[in-house]
Write an enzyme that holds these catalytic residues in place. Structure first.
Site, PDB file in Angstrom:
ATOM      1  N   ASP A  31       0.829  -1.210   0.000  1.00 35.11           N
ATOM      2  CA  ASP A  31       0.000   0.000   0.000  1.00 35.11           C
ATOM      3  C   ASP A  31       0.862   1.257   0.000  1.00 35.11           C
ATOM      4  O   ASP A  31       0.539   2.258  -0.646  1.00 35.11           O
ATOM      5  CB  ASP A  31      -0.919  -0.005   1.227  1.00 35.11           C
ATOM      6  CG  ASP A  31      -2.005  -1.059   1.121  1.00 35.11           C
ATOM      7  OD1 ASP A  31      -2.725  -1.249   2.107  1.00 35.11           O
ATOM      8  OD2 ASP A  31      -2.125  -1.688   0.055  1.00 35.11           O
ATOM      9  N   SER A  80     -13.140   7.615  -0.793  1.00 35.91           N
ATOM     10  CA  SER A  80     -11.814   7.330  -0.260  1.00 35.91           C
ATOM     11  C   SER A  80     -11.291   8.586   0.420  1.00 35.91           C
ATOM     12  O   SER A  80     -11.949   9.636   0.414  1.00 35.91           O
ATOM     13  CB  SER A  80     -10.870   6.908  -1.388  1.00 35.91           C
ATOM     14  OG  SER A  80     -10.738   7.966  -2.321  1.00 35.91           O
ATOM     15  N   GLU A 109      -9.178   8.396  14.461  1.00 34.90           N
ATOM     16  CA  GLU A 109      -9.517   6.973  14.547  1.00 34.90           C
ATOM     17  C   GLU A 109      -8.408   6.136  13.922  1.00 34.90           C
ATOM     18  O   GLU A 109      -7.797   6.571  12.930  1.00 34.90           O
ATOM     19  CB  GLU A 109     -10.822   6.683  13.793  1.00 34.90           C
ATOM     20  CG  GLU A 109     -12.012   7.494  14.246  1.00 34.90           C
ATOM     21  CD  GLU A 109     -13.156   7.486  13.242  1.00 34.90           C
ATOM     22  OE1 GLU A 109     -14.206   8.074  13.554  1.00 34.90           O
ATOM     23  OE2 GLU A 109     -12.998   6.904  12.140  1.00 34.90           O
ATOM     24  N   LYS A 111      -7.011   3.504  11.376  1.00 35.97           N
ATOM     25  CA  LYS A 111      -7.498   3.122  10.041  1.00 35.97           C
ATOM     26  C   LYS A 111      -7.362   1.603   9.896  1.00 35.97           C
ATOM     27  O   LYS A 111      -6.277   1.076   9.689  1.00 35.97           O
ATOM     28  CB  LYS A 111      -6.707   3.843   8.949  1.00 35.97           C
ATOM     29  CG  LYS A 111      -7.277   3.670   7.551  1.00 35.97           C
ATOM     30  CD  LYS A 111      -6.516   4.543   6.566  1.00 35.97           C
ATOM     31  CE  LYS A 111      -7.137   4.438   5.174  1.00 35.97           C
ATOM     32  NZ  LYS A 111      -7.019   3.091   4.604  1.00 35.97           N
ATOM     33  N   LYS A 306      -0.611   7.873   6.785  1.00 33.41           N
ATOM     34  CA  LYS A 306      -0.044   6.555   6.538  1.00 33.41           C
ATOM     35  C   LYS A 306       1.284   6.408   7.279  1.00 33.41           C
ATOM     36  O   LYS A 306       2.196   7.213   7.081  1.00 33.41           O
ATOM     37  CB  LYS A 306       0.174   6.342   5.034  1.00 33.41           C
ATOM     38  CG  LYS A 306      -1.113   6.242   4.219  1.00 33.41           C
ATOM     39  CD  LYS A 306      -1.946   5.062   4.671  1.00 33.41           C
ATOM     40  CE  LYS A 306      -3.129   4.809   3.758  1.00 33.41           C
ATOM     41  NZ  LYS A 306      -2.775   4.145   2.506  1.00 33.41           N
ATOM     42  N   CYS A 418      10.868 -32.605   0.875  1.00 30.77           N
ATOM     43  CA  CYS A 418      11.290 -33.908   1.384  1.00 30.77           C
ATOM     44  C   CYS A 418      10.436 -35.005   0.753  1.00 30.77           C
ATOM     45  O   CYS A 418       9.220 -34.865   0.632  1.00 30.77           O
ATOM     46  CB  CYS A 418      11.145 -33.937   2.907  1.00 30.77           C
ATOM     47  SG  CYS A 418      11.322 -35.584   3.631  1.00 30.77           S
ATOM     48  N   CYS A 423       8.354 -39.120   7.161  1.00 33.81           N
ATOM     49  CA  CYS A 423       9.065 -37.979   7.748  1.00 33.81           C
ATOM     50  C   CYS A 423       8.286 -37.439   8.947  1.00 33.81           C
ATOM     51  O   CYS A 423       7.109 -37.083   8.823  1.00 33.81           O
ATOM     52  CB  CYS A 423       9.243 -36.870   6.711  1.00 33.81           C
ATOM     53  SG  CYS A 423      10.090 -35.411   7.356  1.00 33.81           S
TER      54      CYS A 423
END
Length: 657
Positions: A31, A80, A109, A111, A306, A418, A423
């Site tokens: 982002d 947005s 707040e 995000k 951000k 493997c 195993c």
């Protein structure tokens, strides 16, 4: 010209990243990188406005709705937010706000990094839920949202019409549990909680969405009839009174208080049950919001801060190799402790040999480390200027570090695996697969019982199941005498399964149910298959050279020989069932498509094979019949194009009779 070329390259890169993120739910770009590239594209388009086009990433909000869901036009757009990347940009946002309105108060707040949705209520009843989509048009995911327990299906003292907005997320604890379960089943892991939440909410089967234990935080009233508010804080209190799970929020009278709160949210991010990718600053007064208005893309009264990803250097102390439950060898860098995103980190995956070679990571190197998505430690690269003398390139071992069996590279070249049939690292998965319904079908032997048996040291290979004693099983947690009797009886019944099921139960690479049936039909006994040559195997229909070589390698392993010997000793059947008298479909190939009413596709395939026929997954000129149920799609069209005979379910049953 160079800047114009950069503009076009950025546009293509961002369009691809947007498609991967919003449509495919498989992001390859972080982002943070996306936001910075978008900012650069906006600058270039401002400089060269003649190159700005309606389809540019700067001219739209987000992705497209998937065609598999009904589209929903949002009554109020789900906008947005404008991004800011440092506190000076946030202060500039504050100055723009105060240039239009006075006496500003903010609400801050966290995000949530999830999937934004709108929830719609009529007379207090939840009637529809939709994803954000491109902000104008989303996807109807009502039934999946109903499975989220924190979404009230009805609300008290309700208005006639209410639309609220929230963020669906997968709690961190659930995310880690889900990935542990997927690893146990040999499934691909989710990269981060946001990707897991988006993929879960877009499941066509609500039962799958319900199993993912999603959650939601509501943060906005989009539309309401019969109620009036003056502030955002009032709307959040209103939402809380209606029994919604509301986003944590804090009021601030100055931008400096907002800066302090954002910094505190960043420090506290590890304490949240949800992942965050920033903090949101909103003007509290709804009247002020009206005055400030919106641009074509986002409101002028809010900004999203951000957090920059922390990148720190550390010295590689060792490279250790872990063997996963699917047999994949995963190298891990162990390095000097560094503090990232609120926690101390001491190791990170190096994925595979190709990653190590590409980055040239060596023991003793100084590497750069960050937390991808603030969750998973990630090695970004090596500081070659600080490489000490005498370091050597690192290569994965050629034998399994757990059991010593040879290691093979996957056909796609990504992983080393493997080959050991016994195993210990793969024991939980191999036992679960061995006992599964399509393999030996041991009723009552789920993953919890398998873990119980392994933890108690009662089973070290699938062959040990047939030597269990009732009194040992009865002593396990949550078992008891009756449960132990039932489990032992189910294990004994599984001895009579057909050879084809046993071959599938072995988990030989490239050998699924279909190949198991083909091999059992051709060789009839385990002994004959053990002694088969490469030429004999590749001569069998649908068994190619890669599959044949995988079979030869598996049977040549000492661990495989020991397992087969143990099963023989227990009296497990190693012969194919006798071929039925009814061979009416011999030489015929059927393809099933659409929804059948009287039986499942697996049941129909079994009926075809019992009568000597073959069930295929795709239509070709060699197909004899296509059986088409309800909602048949591309396979039916392909059959019609090729002139292949199409049967209804009734006509198919008539052939059976």
């Amino acid at each position: 010209m160079e800047e114009k070329k950069e503009l076009l390259d950025l546009r293509r890169e961002l369009e691809q990243a947007s498609y991967e993120y919003y449509v495919q739910d498989a992001p390859t770009m972080s982002d943070y990188d996306y936001d910075h590239k978008l900012r650069r594209l906006e600058e270039l388009e401002a400089k060269y406005p003649e190159l700005r086009t309606p389809d540019s990433p700067t001219q739209r909000v987000g992705g497209k709705a998937l065609e598999s869901f009904t589209q929903v036009v949002h009554r109020v757009p789900l906008e947005s937010l404008q991004d800011v990347f440092d506190y000076d940009e946030l202060r500039a946002f504050d100055q723009r706000v105060r240039g239009t309105v006075s006496n500003v108060r903010y609400v801050v707040e966290p995000k949530v990094d999830g999937l934004s949705v709108a929830l719609e209520y009529q007379d207090g009843v939840f009637v529809r839920g939709a994803t954000r989509g491109d902000g104008q048009v989303g996807e109807d995911v009502t039934e999946n949202l109903r499975t989220i327990r924190s979404i009230p299906l009805s609300i008290p003292d309700a208005p006639p019409h209410l639309i609220v907005r929230g963020e669906v997320f997968m709690p961190k604890k659930v995310f880690h549990q889900l990935n542990e379960e997927r690893e146990r089943r040999g499934e691909a892991l989710f990269a981060n909680p946001r990707n897991a939440a988006a993929g879960s909410l877009r499941q066509l089967d609500p039962k799958v969405a319900a199993s993912r234990r999603l959650d939601i935080l509501v943060f906005n009233v989009q539309w309401v009839e019969g109620e009036t508010f003056t502030t955002h804080l009032e709307t959040l209190n209103y939402l809380q009174s209606k029994h919604y799970k509301v986003i944590p929020h804090y009021t601030c009278d100055t931008v400096e208080q907002a800066v302090e709160r954002i910094a505190q949210i960043g420090e506290d991010r590890e304490t949240y049950q949800f992942d965050i990718d920033g903090a949101v600053v909103k003007v509290d007064s709804l009247a002020h919001r009206e005055q400030l208005g919106s641009t074509a893309k986002f409101p002028r009264w809010a900004a999203a801060y951000k957090y920059p990803p922390e990148v720190k250097p550390s010295r590689v102390l060792d490279i250790v190799v872990q063997v996963g439950r699917t047999g994949v060898l995963t190298p891990k860098a162990v390095f000097e402790p560094v503090h990232l995103a609120g926690t101390t980190v001491t190791n990170a995956t190096l994925h595979n040999q190709d990653f190590i070679t590409e980055k040239d990571v060596r023991i003793g190197d100084t590497i750069l480390v960050r937390k991808a998505g603030e969750i998973i430690p990630e090695v970004l690269g090596v500081d070659l200027d600080r490489r000490p003398e005498g370091t050597e390139p690192y290569f994965l071992p050629k034998t399994c570090p757990v059991c010593g069996a040879p290691v093979e590279r996957d056909e796609d070249g990504a992983h080393m695996r493997c080959t050991g049939a016994e195993c210990p690292a793969q024991l939980l998965r191999s036992l679960s697969h061995f006992a599964s319904r399509d393999a030996m079908d041991i009723d009552g032997m789920g993953i919890a019982v398998v873990e119980n048996l392994v933890d108690a040291g009662l089973v070290k290979t699938p062959g040990d199941l047939y030597f269990l004693k009732e009194e040992d099983v009865a002593g396990l947690d949550r078992m008891g005498k009756k449960s132990a009797q039932n489990l032992i009886a189910a294990i004994q019944r599984s001895k009579e399964q057909d050879l084809s099921r046993l071959l599938f139960a072995f988990g030989i690479r490239q050998v699924g149910q279909k190949a198991g049936k083909i091999l059992a039909k051709r060789f009839q006994t385990m002994e004959a298959l053990e002694n088969a040559t490469l030429e004999e195997l590749t001569a069998v229909d649908d068994i190619g050279e890669i599959t044949a070589q995988s079979i030869l390698t598996w049977f040549a392993s000492p661990q495989s020989k020991h397992l087969i010997g143990r099963l023989r000793e227990a009296g497990v059947n190693m012969e194919a069932a006798e071929q039925g008298q009814d061979q009416r479909f011999a030489g015929m190939t059927f393809v099933l498509t659409g929804t059948l009413e009287r039986f499942t596709r697996d049941e129909a395939s079994a009926m075809i094979e019992e009568r000597g026929g073959k069930s295929a997954s795709s239509v070709s000129k060699k197909t004899t019949y296509v059986v088409a149920g309800e909602s048949a799609g591309s396979k039916l069209r392909k059959a019609q194009e090729l002139g292949v005979k199409v049967l209804s379910e009734d006509e198919f049953l008539a052939l059976m009779e």
